[in-house]
Design an enzyme around this catalytic site. Structure first.
Site, short mmCIF file in Angstrom:
data_model
loop_
_atom_site.label_atom_id
_atom_site.label_comp_id
_atom_site.label_asym_id
_atom_site.label_seq_id
_atom_site.Cartn_x
_atom_site.Cartn_y
_atom_site.Cartn_z
N LYS A 262 0.87 -1.20 -0.12
CA LYS A 262 -0.09 -0.08 0.10
C LYS A 262 0.84 1.29 -0.01
CE LYS A 262 -3.74 -2.26 2.33
NZ LYS A 262 -4.97 -2.18 3.54
N TYR B 158 -12.46 -2.49 -2.57
CA TYR B 158 -13.11 -2.52 -1.19
C TYR B 158 -14.66 -2.41 -1.18
CZ TYR B 158 -8.46 -2.47 0.96
OH TYR B 158 -7.13 -2.52 1.19
N ASN C 5 -1.92 -0.28 7.30
CA ASN C 5 -1.41 -1.47 7.71
C ASN C 5 -0.47 -2.05 6.61
OD1 ASN C 5 -3.34 -2.26 5.89
ND2 ASN C 5 -4.83 -3.50 7.41
N HIS D 194 -1.74 -5.28 1.64
CA HIS D 194 -3.13 -6.12 1.37
C HIS D 194 -2.70 -7.60 1.10
CE1 HIS D 194 -7.05 -7.09 0.07
NE2 HIS D 194 -6.33 -7.80 -1.20
N GLU E 283 -9.98 -9.89 -7.05
CA GLU E 283 -9.01 -9.18 -6.83
C GLU E 283 -8.13 -9.08 -7.90
OE1 GLU E 283 -7.67 -9.57 -3.01
OE2 GLU E 283 -9.62 -8.86 -1.92
P1 DAT Z 1 -8.00 -7.09 5.77
O1 DAT Z 1 -7.38 -5.83 4.84
O2 DAT Z 1 -7.18 -7.64 6.88
O3 DAT Z 1 -8.40 -8.22 4.60
P2 DAT Z 1 -10.68 -5.97 5.60
O4 DAT Z 1 -10.64 -6.38 4.37
O5 DAT Z 1 -11.80 -6.21 6.57
O6 DAT Z 1 -9.22 -6.43 6.38
O7 DAT Z 1 -10.31 -4.29 5.48
C1 DAT Z 1 -9.75 -3.70 4.51
C2 DAT Z 1 -9.02 -2.48 5.11
O8 DAT Z 1 -9.82 -1.67 5.65
C3 DAT Z 1 -7.87 -2.83 6.08
O9 DAT Z 1 -6.95 -3.36 5.69
C4 DAT Z 1 -7.86 -1.79 7.09
C5 DAT Z 1 -9.30 -0.86 6.69
N1 DAT Z 1 -9.90 -1.39 7.81
C6 DAT Z 1 -10.78 -2.37 8.11
N2 DAT Z 1 -11.26 -2.37 9.33
C7 DAT Z 1 -10.99 -1.08 9.91
C8 DAT Z 1 -11.30 -0.46 10.89
N3 DAT Z 1 -12.55 -0.89 12.03
N4 DAT Z 1 -11.13 1.02 11.14
C9 DAT Z 1 -10.37 1.59 10.15
N5 DAT Z 1 -9.79 0.83 9.07
C10 DAT Z 1 -10.32 -0.25 8.93
MG MG Z 2 -9.89 -8.06 3.19
#
Ligand code: DAT
Ligand code: MG
Length: 170
Positions: A14, A54, A125, A128, A139
């Site tokens: 990212k 997303y 974070n 991805h 994806e």
């Molecule tokens: P992952 O990236 O672990 O697959 P995800 O698909 O649920 O997790 O979410 C995509 C991204 O969205 C994640 O990398 C960071 C952001 N995100 C997820 N939950 C969040 C939250 N509660 N607050 C802020 N950002 C969040």
């Molecule tokens: Mg995810």
């Protein structure tokens, strides 16, 4: 016994990972998996692609900030997209990435080592990685065309002739 099924997974370094010069470090960490990289490119993300990537989170309060972060509003517009391939690729990569929330991620994982939560509440974070085979297919098809994937034929494709404007070297 785990099923040693070959599978593909999408990895994106990212904008914060690029800005922090973590590209080499992250690829080194991921090489511990002994998986193959079958596609890779530096690119930028349009709003359309960020929102589609997303699309499962459109209702979340952090969605707009997440899209802006992925489009590079806070770091750089560049991201690195890669496809890793091999036995249990999805879970192997996710394990090294660590939990979504960088504060909850194990300190030895990539997200635990390098991620942060901003004052705007964005989970920066760093990386991805696809969560399931179904997500990986969606994806990978969003980020790569069949001709960009080396050696492995992941999903059915077809040949077509397109008439489209492209840039060539002047
Ligand atoms: P992952 O990236 O672990 O697959 P995800 O698909 O649920 O997790 O979410 C995509 C991204 O969205 C994640 O990398 C960071 C952001 N995100 C997820 N939950 C969040 C939250 N509660 N607050 C802020 N950002 C969040
Ligand atoms: Mg995810």
């Amino acid at each position: 016994m785990s099923t040693d099924k070959n599978e593909a997974t999408l990895v994106i370094i990212k904008p914060d990972g690029i800005k922090k010069s973590l590209t080499g470090n992250i690829i080194s960490r991921l090489s511990e998996t002994k998986l193959q990289i079958i596609a890779a490119k530096m690119t930028t993300i349009s709003r359309e692609r960020a929102e589609e990537h997303y699309s499962h989170l459109t209702e979340k309060p952090f969605f707009e900030e997440l899209v802006k972060y992925m489009m590079g509003a806070y770091h750089t517009r560049r991201v690195m997209a890669m496809v890793y391939y091999g036995p249990n690729a999805i879970s192997k990569i996710r394990t090294i990435c660590g939990a979504t929330n960088p504060e909850e991620a194990e300190p030895t994982t990539i997200r635990g080592s390098y991620g942060r939560i901003t004052t705007r509440g964005v989970f920066e974070n760093v990386i991805h990685a696809s969560e399931s085979a179904k997500d990986a297919e969606k994806e990978i098809k969003l980020w790569f065309g069949p001709d960009e994937i080396a050696e492995v034929k992941l999903y059915p494709s077809k040949e077509t002739t397109v008439k489209t404007k492209v840039h060539i070297w002047a």
